[in-house]
Design an enzyme around this catalytic site. Structure first.
Site, PDB file in Angstrom:
ATOM      1  N   GLY A   1       0.777  -1.223   0.000  1.00 45.22           N
ATOM      2  CA  GLY A   1       0.000   0.000   0.000  1.00 45.22           C
ATOM      3  C   GLY A   1       0.811   1.276   0.000  1.00 45.22           C
ATOM      4  O   GLY A   1       0.247   2.373  -0.113  1.00 45.22           O
TER       5      GLY A   1
ATOM      6  N   ARG B   1     -10.584  23.911   5.708  1.00 44.86           N
ATOM      7  CA  ARG B   1     -11.588  24.393   6.665  1.00 44.86           C
ATOM      8  C   ARG B   1     -11.068  24.424   8.103  1.00 44.86           C
ATOM      9  O   ARG B   1     -11.652  25.078   8.955  1.00 44.86           O
ATOM     10  CB  ARG B   1     -12.843  23.513   6.567  1.00 44.86           C
ATOM     11  CG  ARG B   1     -13.684  23.816   5.346  1.00 44.86           C
ATOM     12  CD  ARG B   1     -14.846  22.865   5.193  1.00 44.86           C
ATOM     13  NE  ARG B   1     -14.423  21.558   4.697  1.00 44.86           N
ATOM     14  CZ  ARG B   1     -15.252  20.570   4.392  1.00 44.86           C
ATOM     15  NH1 ARG B   1     -16.567  20.743   4.554  1.00 44.86           N
ATOM     16  NH2 ARG B   1     -14.798  19.418   3.934  1.00 44.86           N
TER      17      ARG B   1
ATOM     18  N   HIS C   1     -10.540  28.205   0.849  1.00 42.34           N
ATOM     19  CA  HIS C   1     -11.688  28.386   1.743  1.00 42.34           C
ATOM     20  C   HIS C   1     -11.626  29.725   2.466  1.00 42.34           C
ATOM     21  O   HIS C   1     -12.657  30.357   2.711  1.00 42.34           O
ATOM     22  CB  HIS C   1     -11.749  27.238   2.743  1.00 42.34           C
ATOM     23  CG  HIS C   1     -12.956  27.262   3.627  1.00 42.34           C
ATOM     24  ND1 HIS C   1     -14.238  27.110   3.136  1.00 42.34           N
ATOM     25  CD2 HIS C   1     -13.089  27.442   4.974  1.00 42.34           C
ATOM     26  CE1 HIS C   1     -15.110  27.185   4.126  1.00 42.34           C
ATOM     27  NE2 HIS C   1     -14.434  27.385   5.254  1.00 42.34           N
TER      28      HIS C   1
ATOM     29  N   LYS D   1     -26.588  31.675   9.249  1.00 40.88           N
ATOM     30  CA  LYS D   1     -26.895  30.316   9.699  1.00 40.88           C
ATOM     31  C   LYS D   1     -26.272  30.063  11.068  1.00 40.88           C
ATOM     32  O   LYS D   1     -25.191  30.565  11.389  1.00 40.88           O
ATOM     33  CB  LYS D   1     -26.399  29.294   8.689  1.00 40.88           C
ATOM     34  CG  LYS D   1     -24.906  29.316   8.411  1.00 40.88           C
ATOM     35  CD  LYS D   1     -24.545  28.356   7.296  1.00 40.88           C
ATOM     36  CE  LYS D   1     -23.057  28.404   6.997  1.00 40.88           C
ATOM     37  NZ  LYS D   1     -22.666  27.557   5.864  1.00 40.88           N
TER      38      LYS D   1
ATOM     39  N   GLY E   1     -26.149  20.047   2.565  1.00 44.03           N
ATOM     40  CA  GLY E   1     -27.209  20.366   3.528  1.00 44.03           C
ATOM     41  C   GLY E   1     -27.480  21.858   3.613  1.00 44.03           C
ATOM     42  O   GLY E   1     -28.628  22.295   3.579  1.00 44.03           O
TER      43      GLY E   1
END
Length: 470
Positions: A188, A246, A280, A350, A383
């Site tokens: 891997g 973020r 961001h 929000k 969302g």
């Protein structure tokens, strides 16, 4: 010496040189005849050298000067002189001057005729139906492609994060993608090998750190390390989507600032520059040191062009949170300046119960009977976007569109958009697409390859980046 002077005059007439050069050698010869040292070998050598440069730059090279060095016989020189000490180069000097002027006029007229025929041949208004360009524009485009192809020292490599975007960027630059192997060992571990010479080259590595984030990030780090150890002159990482963005500040105790840690990792591997699309938050540029400049490209310019071509009624640009007001304001100004649309601006406040979950939304602004465009940098689970659309419809919005540079669409994101009240959701291909996205009729994907290709070309050619957004 008289033989050399006559040869110089004939060369002057045949090559259509300017008359001032001819006058210069005549003056040099005349003034040299009255000099007391004109019969010396050194003086005649200098005179021949000056005359040679004045007439043709090089009349006979070293051979002519050697001839003058052997031609210092005083009797021979006096025979070539007139009574007033002048060298009789041409008995009819005025006629020679007229002949040279006439020959110059003929040459200029011929060149003008050639230029005129070239302009007439390329000024046709007939356009190629395939390219939409005139022959003159196609010729210019061909020259541009050749200039790009032979830019010299430019290498483009891509990891497995978004190979399709890497190929499209290379195609826009009219270059081949660099030969490299980025695979896995049996256990891997990531295996990287570069199969072409990069010594002294400017290398650009295209790799978004999108899901699987850690695998793509490790690929990028090892590709940078490989190029650095292969003596690449400069390494620029092109990160269309910057993972961990973020986590850009401490919102509570005992948490990392992951965006800064990723920047330190990249800088430690030896990168020289970063090209990103819609970070961001802007302060991520400051997480890199001053030695590593960051170009944060505005993906909104692509969205502005797309929505500017739509027939929108009373458009209003919506920011889904307070932090995105500046982004929404730039989008609104782009519609107004480029497409003369009178657009409004509104914001949704929000309140999150937890990460990924919205508790309450409040609208600031008027959207009644308006076509709304929700502008954000990314859509994760969708969302926030879907709930914002419901709020706008409840407040009287006519239609709701959405634009985001990065369409992560994690988990149920794709299904939520398909079942939402939004008319259309537009994203960029900074993240590789999937069959599920392609099957979503409400999802439109635009290409960011041309913008990134122009940025790469301008950086390599040492041109302005800000000019791309004017």
């Amino acid at each position: 010496m008289i033989a050399i002077a006559r040869s110089s005059a004939h060369r002057l007439a045949s090559s259509k040189l300017h008359l001032q050069n001819f006058r210069a050698i005549r003056t040099i010869c005349s003034s040299s005849s009255s000099s007391e040292s004109s019969n010396s070998q050194h003086s005649w050598s200098n005179l021949a050298s000056i005359a040679s440069v004045a007439v043709t730059g090089v009349i006979g090279g070293a051979a002519s000067i050697a001839m003058c060095e052997n031609s210092h016989d005083e009797s021979g020189v006096k025979k070539a002189m007139g009574q007033n000490g002048e060298i009789n180069i041409n008995p009819d000097y005025q006629q020679l001057e007229n002949d040279i002027t006439a020959s110059n006029d003929i040459a200029v007229k011929k060149q003008l005729d050639v230029n005129k025929s070239l302009v007439c041949a390329t000024s046709t208004t007939d356009t190629n139906p395939k390219t939409g360009m005139t022959p003159a524009e196609e010729a210019f485009e061909d020259l541009t492609r050749k200039a790009k192809r032979h830019a010299g020292g430019l290498k483009i490599f891509s990891g497995n994060g978004n190979m399709a975007l890497g190929l499209e960027i290379a195609r826009n630059l009219d270059l081949n993608l660099g030969k490299a192997t980025v695979g896995r060992f049996a256990d891997g571990e990531i295996k990287v090998a570069i199969h072409e010479n990069v010594r002294g080259k400017d290398c650009y590595v295209i790799q978004p750190t999108c899901p699987p984030v850690n695998d793509n990030l490790m690929e990028l780090l090892l590709m940078v390390s490989t190029l650095s150890r292969a003596s690449a002159r400069r390494i620029t990482v092109v990160i269309p989507y910057y993972g961990y963005a973020r986590q850009d500040r401490k919102m509570q105790a005992r948490v990392p600032i992951s965006a800064a840690d990723v920047a330190r990792l990249l800088e430690a591997m030896g990168i020289d520059r970063v090209i990103a699309v819609d970070l961001h938050c802007g302060q991520i540029q400051g997480f890199f040191g001053p030695r590593v400049p960051v170009d944060n490209l505005d993906g909104g310019v692509i969205g502005v062009d797309y929505f500017g071509s739509k027939d929108l009624h009373n458009p209003v640009v919506i920011s889904p949170d307070a932090g995105g007001v500046y982004r929404a304001k730039k989008f609104k100004e782009g519609l107004e300046n480029k497409y003369e649309m009178e657009a409004g601006l509104a914001m949704i406040i929000k309140q999150r119960a937890r990460a990924g979950s919205i508790d309450q939304m409040d609208l600031v602004g008027n959207v009644k009977d308006a076509d709304c465009i929700i502008v954000d940098d990314m859509i994760d689970t969708a969302g926030t976007m879907c709930k914002a659309s419901d709020v706008l419809i409840a407040k009287g919005a006519r239609r709701v569109f959405a634009f985001a540079s990065h369409g992560l669409l994690s988990g149920p994101g794709n299904d939520r958009i398909a079942n939402s009240s939004m008319e259309e959701v537009v994203i960029l291909n900074t993240i590789p697409t999937s069959p599920q996205r392609q099957a979503n009729d409400k999802l439109t994907e635009l290409s960011v390859a041309e913008l990134l290709a122009k940025a790469i070309f301008n950086i390599h050619a040492k041109k302005s980046i800000s000019a791309l957004f004017k």
